[in-house]
Motif scaffolding. Structure first.
Motif, PDB file in Angstrom:
ATOM      1  N   ALA A  13       6.101  -7.078  51.653  1.00  0.00           N
ATOM      2  CA  ALA A  13       4.830  -6.546  52.241  1.00  0.00           C
ATOM      3  C   ALA A  13       4.075  -7.494  53.243  1.00  0.00           C
ATOM      4  O   ALA A  13       3.920  -8.571  52.846  1.00  0.00           O
ATOM      5  CB  ALA A  13       4.020  -6.196  51.090  1.00  0.00           C
ATOM      6  N   GLY A  14       3.769  -7.028  54.390  1.00  0.00           N
ATOM      7  CA  GLY A  14       2.843  -7.812  55.186  1.00  0.00           C
ATOM      8  C   GLY A  14       3.562  -8.720  56.192  1.00  0.00           C
ATOM      9  O   GLY A  14       2.775  -9.579  56.868  1.00  0.00           O
ATOM     10  N   ALA A  15       4.914  -8.636  56.140  1.00  0.00           N
ATOM     11  CA  ALA A  15       5.488  -9.517  56.988  1.00  0.00           C
ATOM     12  C   ALA A  15       5.598  -9.229  58.372  1.00  0.00           C
ATOM     13  O   ALA A  15       6.189  -9.693  59.342  1.00  0.00           O
ATOM     14  CB  ALA A  15       7.056  -9.507  56.319  1.00  0.00           C
ATOM     15  N   GLY A  16       4.986  -8.105  58.770  1.00  0.00           N
ATOM     16  CA  GLY A  16       5.017  -7.574  60.123  1.00  0.00           C
ATOM     17  C   GLY A  16       5.913  -6.626  60.430  1.00  0.00           C
ATOM     18  O   GLY A  16       6.185  -6.323  61.616  1.00  0.00           O
ATOM     19  N   SER A 148       4.161 -16.564  55.176  1.00  0.00           N
ATOM     20  CA  SER A 148       3.461 -17.041  53.876  1.00  0.00           C
ATOM     21  C   SER A 148       2.769 -16.175  53.371  1.00  0.00           C
ATOM     22  O   SER A 148       2.429 -15.162  53.836  1.00  0.00           O
ATOM     23  CB  SER A 148       2.833 -18.323  54.230  1.00  0.00           C
ATOM     24  OG  SER A 148       1.621 -17.896  55.049  1.00  0.00           O
ATOM     25  N   SER A 149       2.900 -16.241  51.974  1.00  0.00           N
ATOM     26  CA  SER A 149       2.064 -15.289  51.146  1.00  0.00           C
ATOM     27  C   SER A 149       0.519 -15.174  51.567  1.00  0.00           C
ATOM     28  O   SER A 149      -0.051 -13.977  51.674  1.00  0.00           O
ATOM     29  CB  SER A 149       2.175 -15.699  49.717  1.00  0.00           C
ATOM     30  OG  SER A 149       1.261 -15.167  48.837  1.00  0.00           O
ATOM     31  N   GLU A 150      -0.027 -16.154  52.048  1.00  0.00           N
ATOM     32  CA  GLU A 150      -1.374 -16.239  52.351  1.00  0.00           C
ATOM     33  C   GLU A 150      -1.512 -15.246  53.757  1.00  0.00           C
ATOM     34  O   GLU A 150      -2.523 -14.734  53.658  1.00  0.00           O
ATOM     35  CB  GLU A 150      -1.969 -17.564  52.705  1.00  0.00           C
ATOM     36  CG  GLU A 150      -2.049 -18.629  51.347  1.00  0.00           C
ATOM     37  CD  GLU A 150      -0.572 -18.866  50.960  1.00  0.00           C
ATOM     38  OE1 GLU A 150       0.373 -19.103  51.860  1.00  0.00           O
ATOM     39  OE2 GLU A 150      -0.476 -19.307  49.602  1.00  0.00           O
ATOM     40  N   GLU A 151      -0.665 -15.648  54.590  1.00  0.00           N
ATOM     41  CA  GLU A 151      -0.703 -14.911  55.748  1.00  0.00           C
ATOM     42  C   GLU A 151      -0.454 -13.386  55.760  1.00  0.00           C
ATOM     43  O   GLU A 151      -1.184 -12.654  56.168  1.00  0.00           O
ATOM     44  CB  GLU A 151       0.307 -15.637  57.014  1.00  0.00           C
ATOM     45  CG  GLU A 151       0.057 -14.693  58.258  1.00  0.00           C
ATOM     46  CD  GLU A 151       0.322 -15.599  59.542  1.00  0.00           C
ATOM     47  OE1 GLU A 151       0.049 -16.901  59.489  1.00  0.00           O
ATOM     48  OE2 GLU A 151       0.511 -15.040  60.547  1.00  0.00           O
ATOM     49  N   ARG A 152       0.660 -13.142  54.930  1.00  0.00           N
ATOM     50  CA  ARG A 152       0.715 -11.716  54.807  1.00  0.00           C
ATOM     51  C   ARG A 152      -0.321 -11.006  53.894  1.00  0.00           C
ATOM     52  O   ARG A 152      -0.780  -9.898  54.505  1.00  0.00           O
ATOM     53  CB  ARG A 152       2.066 -11.770  53.879  1.00  0.00           C
ATOM     54  CG  ARG A 152       3.395 -12.118  54.605  1.00  0.00           C
ATOM     55  CD  ARG A 152       4.540 -11.595  53.965  1.00  0.00           C
ATOM     56  NE  ARG A 152       4.756 -12.274  52.696  1.00  0.00           N
ATOM     57  CZ  ARG A 152       4.614 -12.046  51.431  1.00  0.00           C
ATOM     58  NH1 ARG A 152       4.381 -10.730  51.408  1.00  0.00           N
ATOM     59  NH2 ARG A 152       4.927 -12.653  50.435  1.00  0.00           N
ATOM     60  N   LEU A 200      13.673 -14.563  60.035  1.00  0.00           N
ATOM     61  CA  LEU A 200      12.463 -14.910  60.848  1.00  0.00           C
ATOM     62  C   LEU A 200      11.396 -15.006  60.128  1.00  0.00           C
ATOM     63  O   LEU A 200      10.948 -14.266  59.429  1.00  0.00           O
ATOM     64  CB  LEU A 200      12.634 -13.864  61.997  1.00  0.00           C
ATOM     65  CG  LEU A 200      13.559 -13.586  62.934  1.00  0.00           C
ATOM     66  CD1 LEU A 200      13.128 -12.672  63.994  1.00  0.00           C
ATOM     67  CD2 LEU A 200      13.712 -15.088  63.844  1.00  0.00           C
ATOM     68  N   ASP A 201      10.914 -16.145  60.290  1.00  0.00           N
ATOM     69  CA  ASP A 201       9.435 -16.581  59.572  1.00  0.00           C
ATOM     70  C   ASP A 201       8.519 -16.293  60.564  1.00  0.00           C
ATOM     71  O   ASP A 201       8.621 -16.970  61.531  1.00  0.00           O
ATOM     72  CB  ASP A 201       9.637 -17.995  58.862  1.00  0.00           C
ATOM     73  CG  ASP A 201       8.350 -18.274  58.272  1.00  0.00           C
ATOM     74  OD1 ASP A 201       7.174 -17.373  58.602  1.00  0.00           O
ATOM     75  OD2 ASP A 201       8.213 -19.230  57.354  1.00  0.00           O
ATOM     76  N   THR A 202       7.721 -15.331  60.422  1.00  0.00           N
ATOM     77  CA  THR A 202       6.570 -15.012  61.579  1.00  0.00           C
ATOM     78  C   THR A 202       5.413 -15.522  61.301  1.00  0.00           C
ATOM     79  O   THR A 202       4.342 -15.233  61.984  1.00  0.00           O
ATOM     80  CB  THR A 202       6.502 -13.368  61.548  1.00  0.00           C
ATOM     81  OG1 THR A 202       5.807 -12.967  60.185  1.00  0.00           O
ATOM     82  CG2 THR A 202       7.530 -12.719  61.681  1.00  0.00           C
ATOM     83  N   THR A 203       5.283 -16.407  60.228  1.00  0.00           N
ATOM     84  CA  THR A 203       3.999 -17.350  60.073  1.00  0.00           C
ATOM     85  C   THR A 203       3.552 -18.131  61.217  1.00  0.00           C
ATOM     86  O   THR A 203       4.277 -18.753  61.897  1.00  0.00           O
ATOM     87  CB  THR A 203       4.049 -18.503  59.204  1.00  0.00           C
ATOM     88  OG1 THR A 203       4.925 -17.941  57.911  1.00  0.00           O
ATOM     89  CG2 THR A 203       2.645 -18.895  58.600  1.00  0.00           C
ATOM     90  N   GLY A 204       2.318 -17.652  61.959  1.00  0.00           N
ATOM     91  CA  GLY A 204       1.863 -18.437  63.019  1.00  0.00           C
ATOM     92  C   GLY A 204       2.299 -17.809  64.454  1.00  0.00           C
ATOM     93  O   GLY A 204       1.897 -18.376  65.327  1.00  0.00           O
ATOM     94  N   LEU A 205       3.195 -17.008  64.329  1.00  0.00           N
ATOM     95  CA  LEU A 205       3.619 -16.363  65.718  1.00  0.00           C
ATOM     96  C   LEU A 205       3.023 -15.018  66.132  1.00  0.00           C
ATOM     97  O   LEU A 205       2.416 -14.337  65.277  1.00  0.00           O
ATOM     98  CB  LEU A 205       5.439 -16.014  65.202  1.00  0.00           C
ATOM     99  CG  LEU A 205       6.356 -17.097  65.110  1.00  0.00           C
ATOM    100  CD1 LEU A 205       7.684 -16.461  65.112  1.00  0.00           C
ATOM    101  CD2 LEU A 205       6.204 -17.998  66.446  1.00  0.00           C
TER     102      LEU A 205
END
Ligand code: DC
Length: 236
Positions: A13-16, A148-152, A200-205
């Motif tokens: 959830a919330g990964a975009g 990351s869990s925080e960003e999601r 694909l890690d979307t943290t900060g992208l």
């Protein structure tokens, strides 16, 4: 018979997933299929009918008799038995309940059947949890999105704020972590990347960066088909 082109996007959830999948579908002229919305529609209907979420058989029977329609126009409304449930299925109550009904094999069987029917209609970008592993095992491109869990949690919290839902960030993160844990642990089609998925890690992208990256991966994968005009003819 020629197979329609397929892009599978899975992740927690919330990964975009939905924002990215919609943008890709728009650019390629493909259908976008939000499979989470289908599970949400069943959870919403169970809540509305006061069926206890633990009543697996009753919920499975209800799911078999439920008609779910995803509108393909830009409004992308979601209908459950002809009723517009687009906003209702995003409530925190539905979010908290949906993983329970999504673990029921017969509910999944019914919804996977609908999802494969949707994929038969043309080029498709489908997002969910088991698209690459189970629903579309031969997809041309499989992406597993993470962050990351925080960003999601922050992204989901902002979405809820915009929709006027007052939950604290900590509450959103707790609900989301619980749901992901449940989705990863269930026996049937758990949330895991397919062996041939690209992570694909979307943290900060930024959204555009991720969309461009996926489009370029897709073009590489279907290069031969593009050269023969296959992709172009699918877009028409
Ligand atoms: O993508 P979403 O948050 O709207 O999905 C809601 C829930 O539905 C999610 O917690 C797990 C379930 N789901 C699933 O089990 N399989 C899918 N293909 C899509 C969603």
């Amino acid at each position: 018979m020629k197979k329609n082109l397929q892009i599978a996007i899975d992740g927690p959830a919330g990964a975009g997933k939905s924002t990215i999948a919609k943008a890709i579908a728009r650019q390629l002229g493909f259908f976008y299929v939000d499979t989470g919305a289908m599970y949400r529609a069943i959870a919403y209907k169970a809540l509305r009918l006061n069926i206890a979420l633990t009543q697996e058989e009753e919920i499975a029977g209800m799911a078999r008799q439920t008609e779910i329609t995803l509108e393909h126009s830009t409004a992308r409304r979601v209908f459950c038995d002809g009723l517009d449930v687009t906003e209702a299925i995003r409530s925190p109550e539905v979010s908290r309940s949906v993983s329970i009904i999504a673990a029921y094999p017969e509910v999944r069987e019914r919804l996977v059947e609908l999802q494969r029917q949707e994929a038969g209609q043309g080029g498709v970008v489908m997002d969910g949890r088991d698209i690459g592993t189970y629903v579309l095992p031969d997809a041309d491109l499989k992406i597993f999105l993470t962050a990351s869990s925080e960003e999601r949690a922050r992204r989901r919290w902002l979405e809820l704020q915009r929709a006027g839902k007052e939950l604290s960030l900590a509450e959103v993160q707790r609900d989301m972590d619980a749901r992901d844990h449940y989705d990863q642990q269930r026996a049937v089609s758990p949330l895991i990347p397919a062996a041939d998925a690209i992570l694909l890690d979307t943290t900060g992208l930024q959204i555009e960066e991720i969309v461009d990256r996926i489009l370029s991966l897709f073009n590489d994968k279907v290069e031969d088909k593009v050269e023969t005009g296959y992709v172009r003819s699918q877009n028409q």
